[in-house]
Design a protein around this motif. Structure first.
Motif, PDB file in Angstrom:
ATOM      1  N   ALA A 158       0.810  -1.223   0.000  1.00  0.00           N
ATOM      2  CA  ALA A 158       0.000   0.000   0.000  1.00  0.00           C
ATOM      3  C   ALA A 158       0.844   1.274   0.000  1.00  0.00           C
ATOM      4  O   ALA A 158       0.416   2.308  -0.495  1.00  0.00           O
ATOM      5  N   GLY A 202       3.026  10.541  -2.864  1.00  0.00           N
ATOM      6  CA  GLY A 202       1.673   9.957  -2.834  1.00  0.00           C
ATOM      7  C   GLY A 202       1.742   8.457  -3.081  1.00  0.00           C
ATOM      8  O   GLY A 202       2.515   7.977  -3.910  1.00  0.00           O
ATOM      9  N   ASN A 240      -9.941  10.631  -7.359  1.00  0.00           N
ATOM     10  CA  ASN A 240      -8.713   9.830  -7.390  1.00  0.00           C
ATOM     11  C   ASN A 240      -8.754   8.852  -8.567  1.00  0.00           C
ATOM     12  O   ASN A 240      -9.825   8.337  -8.910  1.00  0.00           O
ATOM     13  N   GLU A 279      -8.680  -0.690  10.717  1.00  0.00           N
ATOM     14  CA  GLU A 279      -8.024  -1.494   9.672  1.00  0.00           C
ATOM     15  C   GLU A 279      -7.101  -0.648   8.801  1.00  0.00           C
ATOM     16  O   GLU A 279      -7.359   0.539   8.569  1.00  0.00           O
TER      17      GLU A 279
HETATM   18  C1  LIG Z   1      -2.029  19.219  -6.249  1.00  0.00           C
HETATM   19  C2  LIG Z   1      -2.552  17.806  -6.136  1.00  0.00           C
HETATM   20  C3  LIG Z   1      -3.050  17.188  -7.261  1.00  0.00           C
HETATM   21  C4  LIG Z   1      -3.535  15.888  -7.173  1.00  0.00           C
HETATM   22  N1  LIG Z   1      -4.001  15.274  -8.302  1.00  0.00           N
HETATM   23  C5  LIG Z   1      -4.415  13.996  -8.248  1.00  0.00           C
HETATM   24  C6  LIG Z   1      -4.849  13.313  -9.422  1.00  0.00           C
HETATM   25  O1  LIG Z   1      -4.850  13.829 -10.522  1.00  0.00           O
HETATM   26  N2  LIG Z   1      -5.269  12.029  -9.277  1.00  0.00           N
HETATM   27  C7  LIG Z   1      -5.274  11.390  -8.083  1.00  0.00           C
HETATM   28  O2  LIG Z   1      -5.639  10.220  -8.026  1.00  0.00           O
HETATM   29  N3  LIG Z   1      -4.857  12.010  -6.965  1.00  0.00           N
HETATM   30  C8  LIG Z   1      -4.426  13.281  -7.009  1.00  0.00           C
HETATM   31  N4  LIG Z   1      -4.000  13.903  -5.874  1.00  0.00           N
HETATM   32  C9  LIG Z   1      -4.081  13.182  -4.610  1.00  0.00           C
HETATM   33  C10 LIG Z   1      -2.801  12.383  -4.406  1.00  0.00           C
HETATM   34  O3  LIG Z   1      -2.725  11.334  -5.361  1.00  0.00           O
HETATM   35  C11 LIG Z   1      -2.760  11.792  -2.994  1.00  0.00           C
HETATM   36  O4  LIG Z   1      -1.466  11.419  -2.810  1.00  0.00           O
HETATM   37  C12 LIG Z   1      -3.699  10.648  -2.714  1.00  0.00           C
HETATM   38  O5  LIG Z   1      -5.067  11.027  -2.840  1.00  0.00           O
HETATM   39  C13 LIG Z   1      -3.573  10.125  -1.289  1.00  0.00           C
HETATM   40  O6  LIG Z   1      -2.411   9.423  -1.155  1.00  0.00           O
HETATM   41  P1  LIG Z   1      -1.415   9.704   0.020  1.00  0.00           P
HETATM   42  O7  LIG Z   1      -0.432   8.587   0.008  1.00  0.00           O
HETATM   43  O8  LIG Z   1      -0.899  11.090  -0.094  1.00  0.00           O
HETATM   44  O9  LIG Z   1      -2.373   9.517   1.301  1.00  0.00           O
HETATM   45  P2  LIG Z   1      -2.647  10.448   2.560  1.00  0.00           P
HETATM   46  O10 LIG Z   1      -2.981  11.819   2.137  1.00  0.00           O
HETATM   47  O11 LIG Z   1      -1.563  10.286   3.558  1.00  0.00           O
HETATM   48  O12 LIG Z   1      -3.956   9.710   3.127  1.00  0.00           O
HETATM   49  C14 LIG Z   1      -5.212   9.864   2.496  1.00  0.00           C
HETATM   50  C15 LIG Z   1      -6.283   9.149   3.343  1.00  0.00           C
HETATM   51  O13 LIG Z   1      -6.143   7.740   3.259  1.00  0.00           O
HETATM   52  C16 LIG Z   1      -5.886   7.168   4.548  1.00  0.00           C
HETATM   53  N5  LIG Z   1      -4.855   6.143   4.330  1.00  0.00           N
HETATM   54  C17 LIG Z   1      -3.647   6.339   3.768  1.00  0.00           C
HETATM   55  N6  LIG Z   1      -3.002   5.167   3.635  1.00  0.00           N
HETATM   56  C18 LIG Z   1      -3.837   4.223   4.134  1.00  0.00           C
HETATM   57  C19 LIG Z   1      -3.748   2.796   4.268  1.00  0.00           C
HETATM   58  N7  LIG Z   1      -2.670   2.119   3.839  1.00  0.00           N
HETATM   59  N8  LIG Z   1      -4.791   2.149   4.825  1.00  0.00           N
HETATM   60  C20 LIG Z   1      -5.896   2.821   5.231  1.00  0.00           C
HETATM   61  N9  LIG Z   1      -6.039   4.151   5.139  1.00  0.00           N
HETATM   62  C21 LIG Z   1      -5.023   4.839   4.578  1.00  0.00           C
HETATM   63  C22 LIG Z   1      -5.407   8.340   5.423  1.00  0.00           C
HETATM   64  O14 LIG Z   1      -5.664   8.125   6.791  1.00  0.00           O
HETATM   65  C23 LIG Z   1      -6.211   9.487   4.840  1.00  0.00           C
HETATM   66  O15 LIG Z   1      -7.513   9.475   5.362  1.00  0.00           O
HETATM   67  C24 LIG Z   1      -3.521  15.202  -5.922  1.00  0.00           C
HETATM   68  C25 LIG Z   1      -3.023  15.839  -4.789  1.00  0.00           C
HETATM   69  C26 LIG Z   1      -2.530  17.129  -4.881  1.00  0.00           C
HETATM   70  C27 LIG Z   1      -1.985  17.778  -3.648  1.00  0.00           C
END
Ligand SMILES: Cc1cc2nc3c(=O)[nH]c(=O)nc-3n(C[C@H](O)[C@H](O)[C@H](O)COP(=O)(O)OP(=O)(O)OC[C@H]3O[C@@H](n4cnc5c(N)ncnc54)[C@H](O)[C@@H]3O)c2cc1C
Length: 289
Positions: free
Chosen positions: A74, A110, A123, A165
């Protein structure tokens, strides 16, 4: 804005993270790449008292194959998906979609797990996972359970994940010979979320479409399968007219929210266009083009 204060925890194993999540309860949030969670905290949409950082858990990272199934940890980042030779060879839809997510900064931190668990209809991975018939491994105090991507999304920001979880692995079948795939995404500018996007995974056997999955991004409260469009294509020899009819039919699966990226009609029509493009490309690839 600066987020409210919180206590920070950095477990190094899945077992430690599960224990923390169990003991801290609803006051805790998991931190993956932070690219969705931290903006939500800054806007006060989320105010967890504890953050459990998953970044030091090595067992949550990586891509490997076992018995015809690809396992993705993940905490694997978008960049790691894009550069994975295993995925490029055996499940190229995932790197293709990951390369269209956000910008290099977001893709370097991400994670696929964060993108899937967040439950934002904008997403990109959720539709890809529906198209690939992926399964998710959810790990909690009661052990592991495996749930299909199809049915995992219950509503916007609402999934089958229980509060205690962690999404630990994503399981994806290896692409079979004769498969075609494509992710077509329309965005206003580089780095933006989709106005509408379509993920297609299909298989041709003896010229006949033996399997086809079409899933849509950002045109409903969750990622959705365009099941009626799929039904039109399955079992047929695919041609221009049939693809056109299926793209039109895919609009019936749409129920988008109006926002800065467009009104309902525009997004729905763009979903039709994305399905048309993704189907064309997938068929071409399945035919070896
Ligand atoms: C400017 C910008 C543009 C973006 N454009 C896009 C895009 O075009 N397409 C796209 O898909 N996304 C986009 N995103 C979102 C980006 O891909 C994020 O990284 C993603 O939505 C979340 O991943 P993260 O690892 O950052 O998770 P986090 O932000 O750390 O977590 C997101 C949520 O998921 C939960 N979580 C995280 N990991 C787990 C796990 N293993 N098990 C259970 N819960 C978990 C967290 O508690 C939180 O609630 C963008 C973000 C930004 C800032």
């Amino acid at each position: 804005m600066i987020p409210p204060s919180f206590q920070y925890h950095a477990p190094t194993t899945i077992a430690q993270a599960v224990k923390l999540l169990e003991s801290l309860g609803a006051d805790a949030k998991l931190l993956a790449g932070g690219h969705s969670l931290l903006p939500m905290m800054k806007l006060r949409f989320a105010e967890p008292s504890h953050l459990i950082d998953l970044n030091r858990i090595e067992e949550l990272r990586g891509v490997w194959e076992r018995d015809g199934v690809i396992h993705i940890g993940a905490m694997t980042t978008e960049n790691d998906l894009i550069t994975s030779s295993l995925l490029q060879e055996k499940c190229p839809l995932i790197p293709e979609a990951a390369a269209l997510i956000a910008d290099p900064q977001v893709r370097s931190r991400g994670t696929i797990g964060g993108d899937i668990a967040h439950g934002d209809p904008g997403n990109d991975h959720p539709a890809v996972m529906l198209a690939l018939e992926a399964q998710f491994v959810l790990t909690g105090p009661r052990g592991e359970r495996v749930v299909p991507a199809n049915g995992f999304y219950l509503g916007t920001y609402f999934t089958q994940l229980e509060a205690d979880e962690i999404l630990t692995e994503i399981l994806v079948p290896v692409s079979l010979p004769g498969s075609g795939w494509a992710y077509a995404k329309l965005k206003r500018k580089t780095g933006d979320f989709a106005i509408a996007a379509a993920a297609v995974y299909l298989r041709l056997e003896g010229g006949v479409c033996s399997r086809v999955n079409i899933a849509l991004t950002n045109v409903a409260p969750t990622a959705v399968r365009a099941t009626e469009a799929e039904r039109m294509l399955a079992g047929s020899v695919l041609n221009e007219a049939l693809i056109e009819q299926a793209a039109q039919r895919a609009m019936e699966a749409c129920d988008p929210a109006e926002d800065l990226r467009g009104d309902r009609e525009y997004k729905t029509r763009m979903a039709c266009e994305m399905v048309r493009r993704a189907l064309h490309q997938a068929v071409q690839r399945a035919r070896g083009g």
